[in-house]
Design a protein around this motif. Structure first.
Motif: not given
Length: 213
Positions: A181-204
């Motif tokens: 679900l995170h990949g489908r709606y937030v971490c999308k293939a073409r344009k991930p929604d990083c500004p609204h991602c709750v994992l942004a500070d953990l993500c590499r």
């Protein structure tokens, strides 16, 4: 990713969605199995549209087998690769009736022996229908695992094996759905929604998108 970060990642996903599940619609393990077979290279939305018409008429292996391949195609012809899928579904129904008393086996080897069923489909059925702590790595999970640094790998099998090692036991049952679900709606293939991602500070992920001005 550090173990503490992995635990925090799943805590955040659980807080957002305490009881995640598949978006495929089904009432029985058999209906889930068929829906997952149909979902290969197709959307859950498209599969649901077809099965909403199919299952009320034929929701068991016996009923689908009675429809026959041509009869089944009339219900699923809006789904990609429907000819091959109809053939596999009919063959699967026949095997379930002849070898498993019409029931979906709760066994990986038996599931993977069914036409149209690979490791990913078997994992989905084992996890979602039977509550087994497995992770079916699809394109969404593969992308999220690599981008975040949670479980980087060059193949889906490598990612699956890493996830099974790094996902804490308390999160294993639902990890599959959270990551999809995170990949489908937030971490999308073409344009991930990083500004609204709750994992942004953990993500590499180095190429994080920025908020639109």
């Amino acid at each position: 990713m550090k173990r503490a970060d992995v635990e925090e990642l799943f805590r955040r996903l659980r807080e957002l969605d305490p009881k995640p599940t598949t978006e495929l619609e089904y009432d029985t393990p058999f209906q889930l199995l068929i829906a997952v077979i149909l979902s290969a290279q197709a959307t859950d939305v498209g599969v649901n549209k077809a099965t909403r018409k199919l299952y009320p008429k034929a929701g068991t292996p016996q009923a689908i087998l009675k429809l026959g391949e041509d009869g089944l195609k009339r219900y699923i012809n809006t789904i990609g690769l429907f000819n091959a899928k109809a053939k596999n579904v009919i063959a699967t129904c026949r095997i379930l009736i002849e070898q498993h008393d019409g029931e979906v086996p709760r066994d990986r080897a038996a599931l993977e022996a069914l036409p149209g069923v690979g490791r990913k489909t078997a994992n989905v059925v084992l996890n979602t229908a039977f509550g087994e702590p497995t992770i079916a790595v699809d394109t969404h999970i593969f992308r999220v695992s690599n981008r975040t640094g949670l479980a980087p790998g060059k193949t889906v099998h490598a990612v699956e094996q890493k996830l099974l090692k790094v996902v804490p036991k308390e999160f294993m049952q639902d990890a599959h759905h959270w990551l999809i679900l995170h990949g489908r709606y937030v971490c999308k293939a073409r344009k991930p929604d990083c500004p609204h991602c709750v994992l942004a500070d953990l993500c590499r992920f180095k190429s994080k998108t920025k908020a639109d001005a």
